[in-house]
Scaffold this active site. Structure first.
Site, PDB file in Angstrom:
ATOM      1  N   ASP A  25       0.861  -1.180   0.000  1.00  0.00           N
ATOM      2  CA  ASP A  25       0.000   0.000   0.000  1.00  0.00           C
ATOM      3  C   ASP A  25       0.903   1.238   0.000  1.00  0.00           C
ATOM      4  OD1 ASP A  25      -1.884   1.954   0.357  1.00  0.00           O
ATOM      5  OD2 ASP A  25      -2.709   1.161   2.229  1.00  0.00           O
ATOM      6  N   ILE A  26       1.030   1.876  -1.166  1.00  0.00           N
ATOM      7  CA  ILE A  26       1.916   3.033  -1.322  1.00  0.00           C
ATOM      8  C   ILE A  26       1.152   4.292  -0.928  1.00  0.00           C
ATOM      9  CG2 ILE A  26       3.420   4.318  -2.875  1.00  0.00           C
ATOM     10  CD1 ILE A  26       3.489   1.859  -4.697  1.00  0.00           C
TER      11      ILE A  26
ATOM     12  N   GLY B 191      -1.680   6.165   4.491  1.00  0.00           N
ATOM     13  CA  GLY B 191      -2.484   7.009   5.367  1.00  0.00           C
ATOM     14  C   GLY B 191      -2.534   6.468   6.784  1.00  0.00           C
TER      15      GLY B 191
ATOM     16  N   THR C  93       4.168   5.388   4.502  1.00  0.00           N
ATOM     17  CA  THR C  93       3.675   6.753   4.611  1.00  0.00           C
ATOM     18  C   THR C  93       4.845   7.684   4.898  1.00  0.00           C
ATOM     19  OG1 THR C  93       2.252   8.265   5.883  1.00  0.00           O
ATOM     20  CG2 THR C  93       3.156   6.394   7.071  1.00  0.00           C
ATOM     21  N   ILE C  94       4.662   8.976   4.581  1.00  0.00           N
ATOM     22  CA  ILE C  94       5.702   9.969   4.886  1.00  0.00           C
ATOM     23  C   ILE C  94       5.274  10.829   6.081  1.00  0.00           C
ATOM     24  CG2 ILE C  94       6.949  10.064   2.704  1.00  0.00           C
ATOM     25  CD1 ILE C  94       3.969  12.319   3.489  1.00  0.00           C
ATOM     26  N   SER C  95       4.274  10.363   6.839  1.00  0.00           N
ATOM     27  CA  SER C  95       3.774  11.091   7.997  1.00  0.00           C
ATOM     28  C   SER C  95       3.988  10.288   9.278  1.00  0.00           C
ATOM     29  CB  SER C  95       2.276  11.387   7.826  1.00  0.00           C
ATOM     30  OG  SER C  95       1.684  11.760   9.057  1.00  0.00           O
TER      31      SER C  95
ATOM     32  N   GLN D 148       0.620   9.606  10.947  1.00  0.00           N
ATOM     33  CA  GLN D 148      -0.109   8.536  10.279  1.00  0.00           C
ATOM     34  C   GLN D 148       0.461   7.179  10.651  1.00  0.00           C
ATOM     35  OE1 GLN D 148      -0.117   9.402   6.041  1.00  0.00           O
ATOM     36  NE2 GLN D 148      -2.087  10.461   6.202  1.00  0.00           N
TER      37      GLN D 148
ATOM     38  N   CYS E  58     -12.518  22.640  -2.893  1.00  0.00           N
ATOM     39  CA  CYS E  58     -12.332  21.351  -3.565  1.00  0.00           C
ATOM     40  C   CYS E  58     -13.663  20.735  -3.969  1.00  0.00           C
ATOM     41  CB  CYS E  58     -11.558  20.396  -2.659  1.00  0.00           C
ATOM     42  SG  CYS E  58      -9.838  20.875  -2.390  1.00  0.00           S
TER      43      CYS E  58
END
Length: 394
Positions: free
Chosen positions: A183-184, A187, A207-209, A212, A364
């Site tokens: 899973d790229i 989240g 993830t980058i968080s 998260q 949005c």
């Protein structure tokens, strides 16, 4: 000096000496611009903007969408139904007229000359947006913690829509018990938890968080799920299936080839890759300046043509599914949740943040409602794999 520049300067000169606190006279250029939209400045409809500070006009002329968004955050104007205001504006493509040409050119040049999504910059969006506070996202999102478009086919509420989306992805990738899934952009672990519980899959999420990763790890405790704080470019190994939900918008055009090459390298020959991403109508560089500064730094919305061209050397496109209007419903559901939770959240976030966040969600929503933005789910396979025809489960 061009006629266009001279015209803008004349407009600016007209409003340079107006007292800050007045907002009675509406500029003729703005009335003309909005004449086809049904929007009336200081009108009586809920989508009509109410201008409190006359400096708003000059700020929008100078800075375009950045000035419009910041002046809203500053309380210079209000609108009861911002979502409908943006829908009407974008349905006529008038947002291009007030983008702020020099600001837009700067962002176009940055996207063209600089790799805004390089490895060294990859974690910036995590730090600014996704790490803003798990309490905010837990209040705004549904119990799955999906921060991406729900699938509202036969769904009655946000939670059902998100579960339907997750199940649709699993069915599109023909997920089987024991499958190893990557899973790229995982989240808060929504897909990982769902796939592990409902389909008995083994999931590796990246993830980058930091926030998260922490919450996703807690949510998936006891399941065959591994949540990593890692950039996709450093991944190793082989997986039966790949999925990326709402992450491709952070990859950037300069990195599309690297992204798809890496995905091919990580996937078994008979694997399936489901890519879920927001898409734009035109293949343009750059992003909205206000969104870039306050919401998603270094973001880059792809067009379907850009996706197709980038994955062409590595994958066969088996299926493309556009359910962009569902994102409108999803965003308005998040807006309702955020507003309902604000009495508890306001002790940690100030009024300027509240105005920024509600502006973001409604802007949005208007983009999807006007069909300026789309939501694509693309199913990819390696050339020569899967001799039988792929059947979409939708």
């Amino acid at each position: 000096m061009s006629e266009e520049t001279a015209g803008t300067d004349n407009k600016l000169d007209k409003y340079s000496s107006v007292p800050h606190g007045t907002a009675k006279e509406v500029p003729s250029w703005l009335e003309h611009l909005l004449s086809s939209t049904g929007i009336t400045v200081n009108g009586s409809n809920p989508w009509d903007p109410q201008i409190h500070d006359h400096r708003f006009y000059r700020r929008v002329l100078q800075e375009g969408s950045l000035g419009a968004g910041e002046s809203y955050m500053d309380g210079w104007w209000d609108c009861a139904r911002l979502d409908e205001f943006f829908t009407r504006l974008m349905s006529r493509h008038l947002e291009k007229e007030i983008t702020g040409k020099w600001v837009a050119v700067k962002h176009w040049m940055m996207a063209r000359l600089v790799n805004l999504q390089s490895v060294s910059r990859a974690f910036q969006v995590g730090e600014q947006h996704y790490d803003v506070g798990n309490d905010l996202y837990q209040a705004m999102l549904d119990p799955t913690m999906c921060y991406s478009c729900g699938y509202w086919h036969q769904a009655q509420d946000l939670h059902q829509a998100q579960r339907q989306k997750l199940d649709l992805v699993c069915r599109k990738m023909d997920l089987q018990p024991g499958d190893r899934v990557l899973d790229i952009g995982c989240g808060w672990g929504s897909f990982a938890e769902f796939a592990a519980r409902q389909y008995q899959a083994s999931v590796t999420g990246v993830t980058i968080s930091k926030e998260q990763q922490k919450l996703a790890t807690d949510r998936c405790e006891g399941l065959p799920v591994d949540i990593r704080l890692q950039d996709y470019r450093s991944l190793q190994g082989q997986f039966d299936k790949l999925v990326s939900i709402g992450m491709f918008e952070h990859v950037g055009q300069k990195n599309y080839d690297t992204y798809f090459q890496k995905a091919r390298e990580l996937m078994e020959d008979e694997g399936i890759f489901v890519l879920h991403t927001i898409g734009k109508m035109e293949s343009r560089l750059g992003t909205d300046p206000w969104i870039h500064k306050y919401i998603f730094p270094n973001g880059a919305i792809p067009s379907l043509a850009q996706i197709s061209k980038a994955c062409e050397p590595y994958f066969v496109v088996e299926d493309v599914h556009n359910f962009g209007p569902d994102y409108d419903h999803t965003l308005m559901g998040w807006l309702d949740n955020f507003r309902a939770a604000w009495p508890q959240l306001k002790h940690q976030y100030n009024e300027r943040f509240y105005r920024m966040w509600t502006y973001y969600l409604q802007c949005c929503a208007g983009a999807f409602r006007s069909r300026n933005l789309q939501l694509f789910q693309v199913v990819l396979r390696k050339p020569g794999s899967g001799l039988s025809r792929y059947h979409s489960p939708r």
